[in-house]
Design a protein around this motif. Structure first.
Motif, PDB file in Angstrom:
ATOM      1  N   ALA A   6       1.716  18.368   3.734  1.00  0.00           N
ATOM      2  CA  ALA A   6       2.240  18.324   2.730  1.00  0.00           C
ATOM      3  C   ALA A   6       2.886  17.126   2.558  1.00  0.00           C
ATOM      4  O   ALA A   6       3.101  16.607   1.226  1.00  0.00           O
ATOM      5  N   ASP A   7       3.413  16.349   3.417  1.00  0.00           N
ATOM      6  CA  ASP A   7       4.299  15.150   3.324  1.00  0.00           C
ATOM      7  C   ASP A   7       3.504  13.932   3.336  1.00  0.00           C
ATOM      8  O   ASP A   7       4.182  12.950   2.634  1.00  0.00           O
ATOM      9  N   ALA A   8       2.612  13.788   3.896  1.00  0.00           N
ATOM     10  CA  ALA A   8       1.857  12.521   4.057  1.00  0.00           C
ATOM     11  C   ALA A   8       0.381  13.052   4.685  1.00  0.00           C
ATOM     12  O   ALA A   8       0.158  13.862   5.375  1.00  0.00           O
ATOM     13  N   ALA A   9      -0.497  12.225   4.196  1.00  0.00           N
ATOM     14  CA  ALA A   9      -2.032  12.282   4.623  1.00  0.00           C
ATOM     15  C   ALA A   9      -2.248  11.054   5.817  1.00  0.00           C
ATOM     16  O   ALA A   9      -2.310  10.006   5.504  1.00  0.00           O
ATOM     17  N   ALA A  34       2.471  16.520   8.444  1.00  0.00           N
ATOM     18  CA  ALA A  34       1.385  15.554   8.179  1.00  0.00           C
ATOM     19  C   ALA A  34      -0.022  16.122   7.960  1.00  0.00           C
ATOM     20  O   ALA A  34      -0.249  16.715   9.226  1.00  0.00           O
ATOM     21  N   ARG A  35      -0.853  15.910   6.980  1.00  0.00           N
ATOM     22  CA  ARG A  35      -2.129  16.241   7.128  1.00  0.00           C
ATOM     23  C   ARG A  35      -3.102  15.290   7.917  1.00  0.00           C
ATOM     24  O   ARG A  35      -2.639  14.116   7.673  1.00  0.00           O
ATOM     25  N   GLY A  56      -2.766  14.231  -5.920  1.00  0.00           N
ATOM     26  CA  GLY A  56      -1.476  14.823  -5.713  1.00  0.00           C
ATOM     27  C   GLY A  56      -0.173  13.610  -5.525  1.00  0.00           C
ATOM     28  O   GLY A  56       0.878  14.482  -5.480  1.00  0.00           O
ATOM     29  N   MET A  58       0.546  12.218  -2.911  1.00  0.00           N
ATOM     30  CA  MET A  58       0.784  12.244  -1.448  1.00  0.00           C
ATOM     31  C   MET A  58       0.847  10.474  -0.914  1.00  0.00           C
ATOM     32  O   MET A  58      -0.238   9.988  -1.035  1.00  0.00           O
ATOM     33  N   PRO A  59       1.656  10.358  -0.077  1.00  0.00           N
ATOM     34  CA  PRO A  59       1.693   9.041   0.583  1.00  0.00           C
ATOM     35  C   PRO A  59       0.370   9.250   1.973  1.00  0.00           C
ATOM     36  O   PRO A  59       0.343  10.173   2.217  1.00  0.00           O
ATOM     37  N   LEU A  60      -0.360   7.874   1.785  1.00  0.00           N
ATOM     38  CA  LEU A  60      -1.280   7.968   2.693  1.00  0.00           C
ATOM     39  C   LEU A  60      -1.459   6.830   3.632  1.00  0.00           C
ATOM     40  O   LEU A  60      -0.675   5.909   3.503  1.00  0.00           O
ATOM     41  N   ASN A  87      -0.368   6.078  -5.111  1.00  0.00           N
ATOM     42  CA  ASN A  87       0.096   6.511  -3.797  1.00  0.00           C
ATOM     43  C   ASN A  87       0.577   5.231  -3.115  1.00  0.00           C
ATOM     44  O   ASN A  87       0.201   4.159  -2.961  1.00  0.00           O
ATOM     45  N   ILE A 126       7.633   7.009   5.419  1.00  0.00           N
ATOM     46  CA  ILE A 126       7.979   8.338   4.520  1.00  0.00           C
ATOM     47  C   ILE A 126       9.358   8.262   3.798  1.00  0.00           C
ATOM     48  O   ILE A 126      10.260   8.021   4.825  1.00  0.00           O
TER      49      ILE A 126
END
Length: 127
Positions: A6-9, A34-35, A56, A58-60, A87, A126
């Motif tokens: 949920a925090d970054a991908a 991290a995803r 969403g 989310m940071p990538l 993002n 992050i």
């Protein structure tokens, strides 16, 4: 998606996929969820999947065993911009310069393309 988060991908291409999984484990130890996504096909890029992920906010972070110039990260940045997504994006790749001499293992570590280097970069990225 190889690992939810949920925090970054971490969007990994090719040989960087196992690195992304290992880095995600290190990040989990630091409290960052991290995803990990295996981008198994860069061309054509599935822009709808990218839009779904970016929606969403989310940071990538992209990981590629390629130079940055003209690579996956730059293509992703272009898709995000074209579609109006804001993002945060960080591209992890080989530097677009002449590499120093050494074994591939040494160069991976020097340029931060190993799991520890990726985890450190993501921790700094992050908020």
């Amino acid at each position: 998606t190889l690992r939810p988060g949920a925090d970054a991908a971490l969007l990994a291409v090719g040989g960087m996929t196992p690195v992304a999984l290992e880095a995600a484990g290190l990040l989990a130890e630091a409290g960052i969820d991290a995803r990990v996504i295996d981008v198994f096909k860069v061309k054509p890029l599935d822009e709808e999947k990218i839009a779904e992920l970016a929606s969403g906010g989310m940071p990538l972070v992209t990981l590629e065993d390629n130079v940055r110039s003209g690579g996956f990260g730059e293509k992703l940045a272009s898709v995000l911009e074209t579609r109006g997504f804001t993002n945060r994006l960080h591209i992890i790749s080989w530097p677009d310069k002449f590499l120093t001499h050494g074994s591939v293992a040494d160069l991976i570590q020097v340029d931060g393309l190993d799991a520890g280097g990726v985890a450190a970069t993501v921790r700094a990225f992050i908020p």
